[in-house]
Design a protein around this motif. Structure first.
Motif, PDB file in Angstrom:
ATOM      1  N   UNK A  20      38.821   7.033   9.715  1.00 33.55           N
ATOM      2  CA  UNK A  20      38.463   6.369   8.585  1.00 33.55           C
ATOM      3  C   UNK A  20      37.050   6.840   8.068  1.00 33.55           C
ATOM      4  N   UNK A  21      36.718   6.697   6.744  1.00 26.97           N
ATOM      5  CA  UNK A  21      35.453   6.824   6.264  1.00 26.97           C
ATOM      6  C   UNK A  21      34.261   6.289   6.931  1.00 26.97           C
ATOM      7  N   UNK A  22      34.578   5.108   7.608  1.00 25.56           N
ATOM      8  CA  UNK A  22      33.552   4.330   8.238  1.00 25.56           C
ATOM      9  C   UNK A  22      33.529   4.782  10.018  1.00 25.56           C
ATOM     10  N   UNK A  23      34.440   5.482  10.338  1.00 25.70           N
ATOM     11  CA  UNK A  23      34.645   5.817  11.814  1.00 25.70           C
ATOM     12  C   UNK A  23      35.477   6.871  12.061  1.00 25.70           C
ATOM     13  N   UNK A  24      34.987   8.404  11.839  1.00 22.82           N
ATOM     14  CA  UNK A  24      35.628   9.419  11.940  1.00 22.82           C
ATOM     15  C   UNK A  24      35.245  10.231  12.901  1.00 22.82           C
ATOM     16  N   UNK A  25      36.321  10.412  13.938  1.00 27.05           N
ATOM     17  CA  UNK A  25      35.987  11.533  14.985  1.00 27.05           C
ATOM     18  C   UNK A  25      37.001  12.486  15.154  1.00 27.05           C
ATOM     19  N   UNK A  26      36.604  13.947  15.735  1.00 37.35           N
ATOM     20  CA  UNK A  26      37.560  14.685  15.863  1.00 37.35           C
ATOM     21  C   UNK A  26      37.111  15.445  17.065  1.00 37.35           C
ATOM     22  N   UNK A  27      38.190  16.251  17.677  1.00 32.99           N
ATOM     23  CA  UNK A  27      38.040  16.896  18.916  1.00 32.99           C
ATOM     24  C   UNK A  27      38.035  18.439  18.627  1.00 32.99           C
ATOM     25  N   UNK A  28      36.911  19.045  19.041  1.00 33.87           N
ATOM     26  CA  UNK A  28      36.807  20.462  18.909  1.00 33.87           C
ATOM     27  C   UNK A  28      36.360  21.076  20.449  1.00 33.87           C
ATOM     28  N   UNK A  29      37.211  22.022  20.766  1.00 34.24           N
ATOM     29  CA  UNK A  29      36.920  22.669  21.853  1.00 34.24           C
ATOM     30  C   UNK A  29      36.551  21.591  23.131  1.00 34.24           C
ATOM     31  N   UNK A  30      37.344  20.581  23.415  1.00 27.41           N
ATOM     32  CA  UNK A  30      37.359  19.647  24.243  1.00 27.41           C
ATOM     33  C   UNK A  30      36.473  18.661  24.310  1.00 27.41           C
TER      34      UNK A  30
ATOM     35  N   UNK B 219      36.194  10.387  26.740  1.00 30.83           N
ATOM     36  CA  UNK B 219      36.991   9.389  25.808  1.00 30.83           C
ATOM     37  C   UNK B 219      38.529   9.822  25.793  1.00 30.83           C
ATOM     38  N   UNK B 220      39.307   8.944  26.229  1.00 30.03           N
ATOM     39  CA  UNK B 220      40.666   9.011  26.129  1.00 30.03           C
ATOM     40  C   UNK B 220      41.114   9.322  24.638  1.00 30.03           C
ATOM     41  N   UNK B 221      42.092  10.180  24.541  1.00 28.29           N
ATOM     42  CA  UNK B 221      42.720  10.619  23.373  1.00 28.29           C
ATOM     43  C   UNK B 221      43.040   9.373  22.532  1.00 28.29           C
ATOM     44  N   UNK B 222      43.787   8.332  23.353  1.00 28.74           N
ATOM     45  CA  UNK B 222      44.173   7.022  22.426  1.00 28.74           C
ATOM     46  C   UNK B 222      43.030   6.573  21.720  1.00 28.74           C
ATOM     47  N   UNK B 223      41.821   6.635  22.231  1.00 24.42           N
ATOM     48  CA  UNK B 223      40.495   6.188  21.418  1.00 24.42           C
ATOM     49  C   UNK B 223      40.309   6.993  20.358  1.00 24.42           C
ATOM     50  N   UNK B 224      40.191   8.182  20.680  1.00 20.88           N
ATOM     51  CA  UNK B 224      39.987   9.231  19.560  1.00 20.88           C
ATOM     52  C   UNK B 224      40.878   9.087  18.360  1.00 20.88           C
TER      53      UNK B 224
ATOM     54  N   UNK C 135      29.882  13.228  21.167  1.00 23.94           N
ATOM     55  CA  UNK C 135      29.699  11.990  21.428  1.00 23.94           C
ATOM     56  C   UNK C 135      30.262  11.920  22.864  1.00 23.94           C
ATOM     57  N   UNK C 136      31.015  12.945  23.357  1.00 27.15           N
ATOM     58  CA  UNK C 136      31.819  12.662  24.645  1.00 27.15           C
ATOM     59  C   UNK C 136      32.781  13.964  24.746  1.00 27.15           C
ATOM     60  N   UNK C 137      33.634  13.929  25.838  1.00 28.70           N
ATOM     61  CA  UNK C 137      34.692  14.991  26.332  1.00 28.70           C
ATOM     62  C   UNK C 137      35.911  14.085  26.363  1.00 28.70           C
TER      63      UNK C 137
ATOM     64  N   UNK D 278      40.694  12.194  14.373  1.00 28.63           N
ATOM     65  CA  UNK D 278      41.504  11.482  15.313  1.00 28.63           C
ATOM     66  C   UNK D 278      42.545  12.102  16.396  1.00 28.63           C
ATOM     67  N   UNK D 279      42.211  13.609  16.164  1.00 26.45           N
ATOM     68  CA  UNK D 279      43.181  14.562  16.789  1.00 26.45           C
ATOM     69  C   UNK D 279      42.166  15.817  17.107  1.00 26.45           C
ATOM     70  N   UNK D 280      42.714  16.690  17.899  1.00 27.94           N
ATOM     71  CA  UNK D 280      42.315  18.138  18.002  1.00 27.94           C
ATOM     72  C   UNK D 280      42.369  18.958  16.805  1.00 27.94           C
ATOM     73  N   UNK D 281      41.170  19.236  16.355  1.00 27.46           N
ATOM     74  CA  UNK D 281      41.001  20.100  15.114  1.00 27.46           C
ATOM     75  C   UNK D 281      40.275  21.444  15.629  1.00 27.46           C
ATOM     76  N   UNK D 282      40.453  21.865  16.950  1.00 29.01           N
ATOM     77  CA  UNK D 282      39.946  23.149  16.957  1.00 29.01           C
ATOM     78  C   UNK D 282      40.456  24.398  16.293  1.00 29.01           C
TER      79      UNK D 282
END
Length: 137
Positions: free
Chosen positions: A20-30, A10-15, A79-81, A54-58
């Motif tokens: 939002x509350x309806x679609x919330x993704x975060x990056x932890x340890x890649x 998953x590209x960081x631009x998609x992350x 869901x991905x890397x 939407x960002x790295x929250x490690x």
């Protein structure tokens, strides 16, 4: 022994589009985690999670000192890397940001501003404090 399929890249631009509350993704340890369904169940409340989407929250995740159980729950949400965006993906993200009136800090300019804020501002405050002390005593 069963092997799981490789994780989607998953590209960081998609992350960055999932904040939002309806679609919330975060990056932890890649790894990219879809935490949308967990927002209402998070013991610390949903706002703390939404602030890190939407960002790295490690770093935030590690700073809290989550339990093994919390880490196991997190592993179920993968869901991905993460991967850097292609030039085409970056261009699309920049166009979307420009259309929304947002300036993306990229390259040397963003790094320079960040350095000024992290180093220059504290130094300036210390100098001002010393001068204030010298002239008021």
């Amino acid at each position: 022994m069963t092997t799981s399929p490789p994780l989607r890249e998953i590209p960081t631009t998609e992350l960055a589009d999932h904040t939002t509350r309806t679609s919330a993704w975060m990056l932890i340890d890649g790894k990219v985690h879809d935490i949308t369904a967990f927002l209402d169940d998070h013991p610390g409340g949903d706002e703390i999670l939404l602030d890190a989407t939407g960002r790295d929250a490690t770093q935030e995740f590690e700073d809290v000192g989550h339990s093994r159980e919390a880490r196991a729950q997190l592993a179920e949400m993968v869901i991905g890397v993460s991967r850097p965006p292609t030039p085409e993906e970056a261009a699309v993200a920049a166009e979307k940001a420009a259309a929304a009136g947002v300036h993306l800090a990229t390259g040397a300019d963003g790094g320079r501003l960040n350095m000024v804020l992290k180093v220059g501002l504290p130094v300036l405050l210390v100098v001002l404090a010393v001068l204030l002390r010298m002239y008021t005593t």
